[in-house]
Design an enzyme around this catalytic site. Structure first.
Site, PDB file in Angstrom:
ATOM      1  N   LEU A 198     -83.387 -16.167   9.122  1.00  0.00           N
ATOM      2  CA  LEU A 198     -83.373 -17.144   8.040  1.00  0.00           C
ATOM      3  C   LEU A 198     -82.102 -17.964   8.214  1.00  0.00           C
ATOM      4  O   LEU A 198     -80.991 -17.442   8.022  1.00  0.00           O
ATOM      5  CB  LEU A 198     -83.381 -16.454   6.667  1.00  0.00           C
ATOM      6  CG  LEU A 198     -84.514 -15.478   6.390  1.00  0.00           C
ATOM      7  CD1 LEU A 198     -84.401 -14.946   4.969  1.00  0.00           C
ATOM      8  CD2 LEU A 198     -85.871 -16.122   6.623  1.00  0.00           C
ATOM      9  N   GLU A 242     -76.632 -26.381   2.667  1.00  0.00           N
ATOM     10  CA  GLU A 242     -75.344 -26.715   3.273  1.00  0.00           C
ATOM     11  C   GLU A 242     -74.190 -26.055   2.511  1.00  0.00           C
ATOM     12  O   GLU A 242     -74.167 -26.038   1.278  1.00  0.00           O
ATOM     13  CB  GLU A 242     -75.121 -28.232   3.238  1.00  0.00           C
ATOM     14  CG  GLU A 242     -75.939 -29.013   4.231  1.00  0.00           C
ATOM     15  CD  GLU A 242     -75.310 -29.042   5.628  1.00  0.00           C
ATOM     16  OE1 GLU A 242     -74.229 -28.444   5.815  1.00  0.00           O
ATOM     17  OE2 GLU A 242     -75.919 -29.671   6.508  1.00  0.00           O
ATOM     18  N   ARG A 244     -73.316 -22.992   2.067  1.00  0.00           N
ATOM     19  CA  ARG A 244     -73.791 -21.886   1.223  1.00  0.00           C
ATOM     20  C   ARG A 244     -74.294 -22.406  -0.131  1.00  0.00           C
ATOM     21  O   ARG A 244     -74.131 -21.766  -1.154  1.00  0.00           O
ATOM     22  CB  ARG A 244     -72.703 -20.814   1.039  1.00  0.00           C
ATOM     23  CG  ARG A 244     -72.258 -20.162   2.341  1.00  0.00           C
ATOM     24  CD  ARG A 244     -71.330 -18.977   2.104  1.00  0.00           C
ATOM     25  NE  ARG A 244     -70.120 -19.334   1.383  1.00  0.00           N
ATOM     26  CZ  ARG A 244     -69.027 -19.862   1.938  1.00  0.00           C
ATOM     27  NH1 ARG A 244     -68.995 -20.077   3.244  1.00  0.00           N
ATOM     28  NH2 ARG A 244     -67.972 -20.159   1.207  1.00  0.00           N
ATOM     29  N   THR A 264     -62.544 -20.400   3.050  1.00  0.00           N
ATOM     30  CA  THR A 264     -63.849 -20.974   2.706  1.00  0.00           C
ATOM     31  C   THR A 264     -64.324 -20.567   1.310  1.00  0.00           C
ATOM     32  O   THR A 264     -64.950 -21.354   0.603  1.00  0.00           O
ATOM     33  CB  THR A 264     -64.902 -20.601   3.771  1.00  0.00           C
ATOM     34  OG1 THR A 264     -66.156 -21.177   3.430  1.00  0.00           O
ATOM     35  CG2 THR A 264     -65.069 -19.093   3.912  1.00  0.00           C
ATOM     36  N   ASP A 276     -71.228 -18.148  -2.922  1.00  0.00           N
ATOM     37  CA  ASP A 276     -72.509 -18.304  -2.224  1.00  0.00           C
ATOM     38  C   ASP A 276     -73.588 -18.585  -3.253  1.00  0.00           C
ATOM     39  O   ASP A 276     -73.876 -17.751  -4.109  1.00  0.00           O
ATOM     40  CB  ASP A 276     -72.834 -17.036  -1.433  1.00  0.00           C
ATOM     41  CG  ASP A 276     -73.977 -17.232  -0.445  1.00  0.00           C
ATOM     42  OD1 ASP A 276     -74.778 -18.163  -0.631  1.00  0.00           O
ATOM     43  OD2 ASP A 276     -74.072 -16.439   0.518  1.00  0.00           O
ATOM     44  N   ARG A 278     -76.784 -19.527  -2.457  1.00  0.00           N
ATOM     45  CA  ARG A 278     -78.116 -19.533  -1.849  1.00  0.00           C
ATOM     46  C   ARG A 278     -79.045 -18.504  -2.479  1.00  0.00           C
ATOM     47  O   ARG A 278     -78.620 -17.429  -2.898  1.00  0.00           O
ATOM     48  CB  ARG A 278     -77.997 -19.246  -0.350  1.00  0.00           C
ATOM     49  CG  ARG A 278     -77.295 -20.334   0.420  1.00  0.00           C
ATOM     50  CD  ARG A 278     -77.052 -19.924   1.847  1.00  0.00           C
ATOM     51  NE  ARG A 278     -76.135 -18.783   1.944  1.00  0.00           N
ATOM     52  CZ  ARG A 278     -75.749 -18.234   3.081  1.00  0.00           C
ATOM     53  NH1 ARG A 278     -76.217 -18.699   4.228  1.00  0.00           N
ATOM     54  NH2 ARG A 278     -74.908 -17.207   3.078  1.00  0.00           N
ATOM     55  N   LYS A 304     -78.349 -10.588   2.581  1.00  0.00           N
ATOM     56  CA  LYS A 304     -79.609 -11.256   2.903  1.00  0.00           C
ATOM     57  C   LYS A 304     -80.730 -10.227   3.002  1.00  0.00           C
ATOM     58  O   LYS A 304     -81.845 -10.454   2.520  1.00  0.00           O
ATOM     59  CB  LYS A 304     -79.466 -12.040   4.208  1.00  0.00           C
ATOM     60  CG  LYS A 304     -80.590 -13.013   4.477  1.00  0.00           C
ATOM     61  CD  LYS A 304     -80.329 -13.848   5.725  1.00  0.00           C
ATOM     62  CE  LYS A 304     -79.222 -14.849   5.526  1.00  0.00           C
ATOM     63  NZ  LYS A 304     -79.090 -15.764   6.693  1.00  0.00           N
TER      64      LYS A 304
END
Length: 355
Positions: A198, A242, A244, A264, A276, A278, A304
């Site tokens: 993914l 983009e 995360r 980050t 994050d 996502r 994930k």
């Protein structure tokens, strides 16, 4: 946790429930779908009262609380899984057209109910409990949020035979995604646990050769690996993720903050975003459309795997996809290891030129 039906029935009957938030700060909230259960929120909650959606005015008798009005978001938790979106979805299921009322849950003494304390808090008050993830899972199980809109073959540098390419469109936001599938022998059926990556869209890394991340190299390695695997496999290319989930322009803003010394995760936080953002609900529906319910996952990210398993995908194995660092991304990779839990060894993150 209680079941979806029990929670919805209690809200419909004018009772409050506890809504657990596994992400962000982990604080549980009291939720009501209308003013009948407002006394519980006033007595057992802490902080401002949030009113989400609905055509009603702010409820009376709020005891002088600050009241925050939160506009409903199209798509709810399937677009952004926040506590406000979960409240919106639950209120819509229990009492369409009514506002959702939210207030942070407090233990005796005023301490906010977090993590392991949520169940004890709910048990003391006899409340049904549901999590944000429960809301997302219920919606994904009962709603279709992505559709396949095109399919063709794609000759590729990474395969001796063309890959099958499938285009999908999200029904909530119109975002288009791709799935690149390599079948054994080119045309045979996928094995019982195909190799799957993914991959979150990263224009700078995937197309522009950025050395700030390892995304482009991971994408290219994944394409090679699914071609070589005897069970075949797929790379699901998820657009709209983009940085995360913060978007392309915000990712560039985050780069500028990193040039000033932030890592980050700190850069995302400085911009007002979680580390994050996502979600993999769309990916799960794409996998199911491809007939993949069991897989071997190409990822360094244990979260994930956990997300796929929560959505009912069986992950037979998680296989790391480690890319050697360079002087521009070594700190980024170390931050992913330390702060985001990625499965990367500290020794493997040393740049080759280092002693």
């Amino acid at each position: 946790m209680s079941g979806w039906n029990e929670a919805v029935e209690r809200l419909r009957a004018g009772r409050a429930i506890a809504l657990a938030d596994e992400g962000r700060d982990g604080v549980a909230h009291l939720l009501a779908a209308g003013p009948e259960a407002l006394p519980v929120l006033l007595r057992e909650g802490r902080g401002p009262l949030t009113v989400v959606g609905g055509g009603e005015a702010v409820p009376p008798a709020t005891g002088g609380l600050d009241v925050l009005l939160h506009a409903p978001r199209a798509g709810g938790t399937l677009v952004l899984p926040t506590v406000e979106a979960a409240a919106q979805d639950l209120a819509a299921a229990a009492a369409p057209g009514r506002a959702a009322l939210l207030r942070a849950a407090a233990l005796p003494g005023g301490v906010l109910a977090r993590d392991g304390a949520v169940q004890d808090f709910a048990a003391r008050l006899g409340l049904a409990t549901l999590s944000i993830q429960d809301v997302v899972t219920q919606r994904l199980a009962t709603e279709t949020i992505v559709e396949e809109v095109a399919a063709a073959t794609l000759p590729s540098l990474y395969s001796d035979q063309p890959l099958a390419v499938h285009a999908f469109r999200g029904l909530l936001d119109g975002t288009e995604h791709l799935a690149l599938v390599r079948r054994p022998g080119g045309t045979g059926p996928l094995g019982p646990a195909p190799l799957v990556r993914l991959h979150s869209e990263c224009l700078t890394g995937d197309a522009l050769g950025s050395l700030r991340c390892d995304c482009g190299e991971q994408l290219r390695s994944a394409l090679k690996l699914i071609v070589e695997d005897p069970q075949g496999g797929a790379v699901v290319y998820l657009r709209g993720q983009e940085g995360r989930g913060i978007g392309l322009a915000n990712k560039i803003r985050a780069y500028a903050l990193q040039e000033r010394g932030l890592d980050t995760v700190e850069a995302n936080t400085e911009l007002g975003f979680p580390a994050d953002m996502r979600d993999y609900g769309v990916a799960v529906q794409i996998l199911k459309a491809l007939g993949i319910g069991r897989l071997r996952l190409l990822s360094n990210n244990p979260r994930k795997r956990a997300a796929l398993e929560r959505y009912g995908i069986a992950v037979a194995e998680r296989r790391g996809l480690r890319i050697g660092p360079n002087p521009h991304n070594a700190t980024y990779l170390e931050t992913k290891r330390l702060k985001l839990g990625h499965d990367l060894s500290a020794a493997g993150l040393k740049v080759a030129s280092e002693p």
